[in-house]
Design a protein around this motif. Structure first.
Motif, PDB file in Angstrom:
ATOM      1  N   ASP A  69       0.879  -1.293  -0.331  1.00  0.00           N
ATOM      2  CA  ASP A  69      -0.141   0.104   0.259  1.00  0.00           C
ATOM      3  C   ASP A  69       0.538   1.537   0.107  1.00  0.00           C
ATOM      4  O   ASP A  69       1.816   1.448   0.315  1.00  0.00           O
ATOM      5  N   ASP A  70       0.464   2.351  -0.604  1.00  0.00           N
ATOM      6  CA  ASP A  70       1.214   4.095  -0.264  1.00  0.00           C
ATOM      7  C   ASP A  70       2.432   3.656  -1.057  1.00  0.00           C
ATOM      8  O   ASP A  70       3.214   4.323  -0.994  1.00  0.00           O
ATOM      9  N   ILE A  71       2.430   2.688  -2.205  1.00  0.00           N
ATOM     10  CA  ILE A  71       2.998   2.756  -2.751  1.00  0.00           C
ATOM     11  C   ILE A  71       3.168   3.409  -4.628  1.00  0.00           C
ATOM     12  O   ILE A  71       1.801   2.935  -5.175  1.00  0.00           O
ATOM     13  N   TYR A  81       6.475   7.136  -2.486  1.00  0.00           N
ATOM     14  CA  TYR A  81       5.182   7.530  -2.264  1.00  0.00           C
ATOM     15  C   TYR A  81       4.284   7.925  -1.780  1.00  0.00           C
ATOM     16  O   TYR A  81       4.281   8.884  -2.521  1.00  0.00           O
ATOM     17  N   ASP A  82       2.880   7.575  -2.245  1.00  0.00           N
ATOM     18  CA  ASP A  82       1.949   7.827  -3.088  1.00  0.00           C
ATOM     19  C   ASP A  82       0.791   7.351  -1.925  1.00  0.00           C
ATOM     20  O   ASP A  82       0.308   6.100  -2.550  1.00  0.00           O
ATOM     21  N   PRO A  83       0.194   8.534  -1.003  1.00  0.00           N
ATOM     22  CA  PRO A  83      -0.547   7.423  -0.413  1.00  0.00           C
ATOM     23  C   PRO A  83      -1.742   7.034  -1.202  1.00  0.00           C
ATOM     24  O   PRO A  83      -2.332   8.354  -1.687  1.00  0.00           O
ATOM     25  N   HIS A 126       7.114   7.019   6.081  1.00  0.00           N
ATOM     26  CA  HIS A 126       5.880   6.532   5.961  1.00  0.00           C
ATOM     27  C   HIS A 126       5.636   4.942   5.426  1.00  0.00           C
ATOM     28  O   HIS A 126       4.754   4.006   5.456  1.00  0.00           O
ATOM     29  N   VAL A 127       6.594   4.505   4.141  1.00  0.00           N
ATOM     30  CA  VAL A 127       6.468   3.074   3.614  1.00  0.00           C
ATOM     31  C   VAL A 127       7.491   2.163   4.056  1.00  0.00           C
ATOM     32  O   VAL A 127       8.401   3.388   3.468  1.00  0.00           O
ATOM     33  N   ASP A 128       8.133   1.484   4.171  1.00  0.00           N
ATOM     34  CA  ASP A 128       9.606   0.606   3.402  1.00  0.00           C
ATOM     35  C   ASP A 128       8.892  -0.472   2.547  1.00  0.00           C
ATOM     36  O   ASP A 128       8.595  -2.036   3.494  1.00  0.00           O
ATOM     37  N   LEU A 129       9.402  -0.122   1.864  1.00  0.00           N
ATOM     38  CA  LEU A 129       9.373  -0.912   0.760  1.00  0.00           C
ATOM     39  C   LEU A 129      11.034  -1.935   0.761  1.00  0.00           C
ATOM     40  O   LEU A 129      10.924  -3.251   0.405  1.00  0.00           O
TER      41      LEU A 129
END
Length: 381
Positions: free
Chosen positions: A16-18, A28-30, A330-333
């Motif tokens: 999510d949010d990628i 990052y793209d909510p 906000h996000v961990d790929l």
């Protein structure tokens, strides 16, 4: 012992949010959702011994090359003849960038380790290090959401988590990248090694030089693959290396391995070399590049995280860091690095990642996870 068949276990998962920038960079793209796919390659012998490689880089193109080469150059071969197989495959895949060579070679090293009851690091000459220092490697920036302060705040957070170094991937515009580098250097520059990787986004030599001179001022540890020609131009790289004090790291995007590396070294066209076992010829190809750089007193740095690079880093003398990424506040790929394995292979503790110590690559395939996320299984026999 002979190779009897190859098996592909295909999988996919969502994050999510990628999203994706217009230039193809993941950001990052909510509200967006990215689907990532890959495979676990199994090389199986007539004795039942197996070697594995998990791959998520350009999986469909890579698998097509592996299938193309399998019948003539793998089936029926002794899997321990890695060197001869490597040269055979590098030639047969020469017109397609030989990206399929990496997973085959990694699986053969994994198989050899299990055959001898030793880790790949032991087969390479012995483990010098049990733990590898890791740098936090960011996702590329979303120009609409990420700011210089975003990078600086995240760098400070990574410092508090124990990372000794921080690498910025770009917003993709030289002026904005300069602002982000200044913000990060002001915040943590006295406490962390800092790097910039523009990911071959700068369209002109003058832009690359302008950014590089700021990195000189900020005393960055390295400046990586800035030019859109991807580092292939020895002329441009040599000029840039001569003009700048910041060490120039190159060749992540060039699939020429020890051969292109030698040409760049002979022309003083870089200061640090990127190696990549998955995309650039496996452990065998990476080791050739490592030794080529070593003869010139040049360091190498492996690309992103995986058990193959941990095994390599455990034994070579001319490398420092494990690249841990891609990360964002906000996000961990980086979670994709452990897909298909029974444990998180790149867990960072006190700024270090522990090298797996089991036979072969030292990691186990999570067949239950693959059953849950699998899409198909194909066999070449």
């Amino acid at each position: 012992m002979e190779i009897s068949e190859l098996e592909f276990h295909w999988f996919e998962d969502e994050i999510d949010d990628i999203g994706t920038r217009p230039d193809g960079e993941a950001v990052y793209d909510p509200g967006s959702t990215a689907t990532h796919s890959g495979f676990v390659l199994v090389i199986r012998t007539d004795t039942g011994l197996e070697g594995y490689c998990r791959s998520t880089f350009y999986a469909k193109q890579v698998a097509a090359q592996i299938e193309e080469a399998a019948g003539t150059f793998l089936l029926g071969r002794d899997p321990l003849e890695r060197e001869e197989i490597w040269w055979n495959l590098r030639r047969i895949l020469r017109h397609s960038g030989h990206m399929g060579l990496g997973p085959i070679d990694i699986a053969l090293w994994d198989l050899a380790g299990k055959h001898y009851g030793a880790s790949v690091a032991e087969l390479l000459g012995g483990r010098r290090r049990e733990r590898i220092p890791a740098y936090a490697s960011t996702m590329s920036g979303n120009p609409e959401l990420d700011t210089p302060e975003t990078y600086a705040d995240f760098a400070e957070e990574c410092l508090e988590q124990g990372y000794p170094a921080f690498k910025l991937h770009p917003l993709g515009e030289p002026d904005r990248d300069i602002e982000a580098c200044r913000a990060v250097a002001d915040r943590v520059g006295d406490e962390m090694d800092l790097m910039l990787d523009p990911s071959s986004t700068y369209q002109s030599y003058t832009d690359a030089l302008r950014v590089g001179r700021v990195l000189d001022e900020l005393e960055f540890t390295w400046y990586e693959d800035p030019l859109r020609e991807t580092g292939d131009s020895i002329y441009a790289m040599r000029r840039l290396a001569a003009e700048l004090d910041t060490p120039l790291l190159g060749l992540e995007h060039s699939r020429t391995e020890p051969f292109g590396l030698f040409n760049h070294l002979e022309q003083d066209a870089l200061d640090i070399a990127r190696v990549d076992a998955l995309l650039g010829g496996g452990i065998t190809g990476a080791l050739k590049a490592v030794h080529t750089a070593e003869t010139a007193g040049i360091d190498v740095e492996p690309h992103l995280g995986g058990p193959e690079h941990l095994q390599l880093l455990a034994t070579i003398t001319n490398a420092t860091y494990f690249e841990h990424g891609l990360l964002h506040p906000h996000v961990d790929l980086s979670q994709t690095n452990s897909w298909g394995y029974t444990e998180q292979i790149d867990r960072v503790e006190d700024g270090h990642v522990t090298v797996p110590d089991g036979p072969g690559m030292g990691v186990e395939i999570d067949w239950d996870w693959l059953d849950e996320h699998g899409t198909e299984t194909t066999v070449v026999e």
